[in-house]
Design a protein around this motif. Sequence first.
Motif, PDB file in Angstrom:
ATOM      1  N   HIS A 130      47.052  37.331  43.856  1.00 46.10           N
ATOM      2  CA  HIS A 130      46.957  36.743  42.488  1.00 46.10           C
ATOM      3  C   HIS A 130      45.773  36.578  41.746  1.00 46.10           C
ATOM      4  N   THR A 131      45.838  36.542  40.393  1.00 43.51           N
ATOM      5  CA  THR A 131      44.487  36.535  39.744  1.00 43.51           C
ATOM      6  C   THR A 131      44.314  34.972  39.478  1.00 43.51           C
ATOM      7  N   LEU A 132      42.908  34.960  39.797  1.00 42.13           N
ATOM      8  CA  LEU A 132      42.519  33.268  39.645  1.00 42.13           C
ATOM      9  C   LEU A 132      41.602  33.349  38.420  1.00 42.13           C
ATOM     10  N   ILE A 133      41.695  32.044  37.551  1.00 43.13           N
ATOM     11  CA  ILE A 133      40.720  31.998  36.200  1.00 43.13           C
ATOM     12  C   ILE A 133      40.183  30.487  36.471  1.00 43.13           C
ATOM     13  N   ALA A 134      38.939  30.478  36.792  1.00 38.71           N
ATOM     14  CA  ALA A 134      38.299  29.032  36.916  1.00 38.71           C
ATOM     15  C   ALA A 134      37.601  28.913  35.643  1.00 38.71           C
ATOM     16  N   LYS A 143      36.861  36.873  38.468  1.00 37.14           N
ATOM     17  CA  LYS A 143      36.137  37.919  39.646  1.00 37.14           C
ATOM     18  C   LYS A 143      35.626  39.162  38.903  1.00 37.14           C
ATOM     19  N   THR A 144      34.686  39.773  39.271  1.00 37.14           N
ATOM     20  CA  THR A 144      33.977  40.942  38.901  1.00 37.14           C
ATOM     21  C   THR A 144      35.196  41.937  39.446  1.00 37.14           C
ATOM     22  N   ASP A 145      35.809  41.914  40.573  1.00 39.17           N
ATOM     23  CA  ASP A 145      36.591  43.040  40.962  1.00 39.17           C
ATOM     24  C   ASP A 145      38.138  43.027  40.429  1.00 39.17           C
ATOM     25  N   SER A 147      41.022  44.047  38.142  1.00 43.31           N
ATOM     26  CA  SER A 147      41.313  45.486  37.495  1.00 43.31           C
ATOM     27  C   SER A 147      41.360  45.343  35.895  1.00 43.31           C
ATOM     28  N   PRO A 148      41.040  46.327  35.298  1.00 45.94           N
ATOM     29  CA  PRO A 148      40.986  46.348  33.858  1.00 45.94           C
ATOM     30  C   PRO A 148      42.286  45.898  33.253  1.00 45.94           C
ATOM     31  N   GLU A 149      43.393  46.144  33.752  1.00 47.59           N
ATOM     32  CA  GLU A 149      44.803  45.832  33.266  1.00 47.59           C
ATOM     33  C   GLU A 149      44.807  44.335  33.311  1.00 47.59           C
ATOM     34  N   GLU A 150      44.459  43.520  34.556  1.00 51.22           N
ATOM     35  CA  GLU A 150      44.477  42.289  34.935  1.00 51.22           C
ATOM     36  C   GLU A 150      43.385  41.458  33.923  1.00 51.22           C
ATOM     37  N   SER A 151      42.250  42.043  33.606  1.00 49.62           N
ATOM     38  CA  SER A 151      41.241  41.427  32.799  1.00 49.62           C
ATOM     39  C   SER A 151      41.673  41.506  31.464  1.00 49.62           C
ATOM     40  N   VAL A 164      32.362  36.854  37.507  1.00 49.45           N
ATOM     41  CA  VAL A 164      31.534  36.376  38.770  1.00 49.45           C
ATOM     42  C   VAL A 164      31.594  36.845  39.752  1.00 49.45           C
ATOM     43  N   ALA A 165      30.840  37.003  40.803  1.00 47.81           N
ATOM     44  CA  ALA A 165      31.092  37.540  41.973  1.00 47.81           C
ATOM     45  C   ALA A 165      31.626  36.743  42.900  1.00 47.81           C
ATOM     46  N   ASP A 166      31.160  35.481  42.745  1.00 54.49           N
ATOM     47  CA  ASP A 166      31.717  34.473  43.909  1.00 54.49           C
ATOM     48  C   ASP A 166      31.884  33.019  42.937  1.00 54.49           C
ATOM     49  N   PHE A 167      33.358  32.646  43.354  1.00 53.83           N
ATOM     50  CA  PHE A 167      33.403  31.215  42.608  1.00 53.83           C
ATOM     51  C   PHE A 167      32.549  30.150  43.140  1.00 53.83           C
TER      52      PHE A 167
END
Length: 295
Positions: A130-134, A143-145, A147-151, A164-167
């Motif tokens: 799942h996608t996390l949004i902090a 997260k930097t990784d 996908s363009p679609e999820e972003s 960010v690379a690390d929450f």
Amino acid sequence: FCASAYGLLWTGKYAIMEGEIYRNGGHWMIKLILTDMDGTFLNSQGDFNRELFKQVKQMMEEKGVVFAPCTGKQSERVEEIFGEDAADFWILGDSASRIKRNGTVVYESLLENTTGLAILRELEEMQLGHTLIACTKEAAMIKTDLSPEESAAVRRSYKKVITVADFGAIEDDFIKITVRDMQERCIGTAEKLAAFRDRAHIVASEKAWLDITDLNVHKGSTVAHLQELLQVTPEETMVFGDGMNDVEMMKSGRYSFAVRNAYPIIKDTAAFTTGRSNDEDAVSHTILQLLALQG
């Protein structure tokens, strides 16, 4: 629109029976209208009937009614959606953890950093994809990784977004944490976070979205704060919603409406159900119809 059950909408003043309004005399007053955005005010394309809303806004101004979007969307994204009109509204954004007025934050309640980080670690360890949004005061962080679609999907609800690379490197307190899961497992994910319920408010707004805010902070509590600021009572408040995170908000106004496409729990909680869905401009049409009766 139609009532969720036949009976009185305004006891001794107006009655709704089989979709018709009968004037019974007396006086009533709506001073505050709140609406959820996605699935309620916004259509399936994430937009709204702007020409129709011009009429709504004009009527609200004529009647002295305050309009307040109440949503999981980032406050700045709501401002972007409404454009220059946003300056006239009270925006309860970021899953109702903030209130903004004319670009200024007038209220916010933050989730303490260590609790937020612990929840993020737990969510990552689930390895559900799942996608996390902090979200902090600075921005919504993904997260930097990703996908363009999820972003791109995230940016439909958030204007200020950084990667960010690390929450774990986040040092600020959190406005909220959101989970987006297109496999629709958020109700189960919320149950897996039960150990945090004494420190955070955790609710799946729908099967694909989960929101986490400070303890006891939800749409109902923030609406109550706005009502106190404006000196408006629940009897002077109209509310519209569709999602499972709207339950508390439905209880904040005497005139609570579930749109036709709402979850069953919202239809059960609301006083009334509209005859139209969000794709049929349910909120705007209902506001126009009811405020036309207000002297």
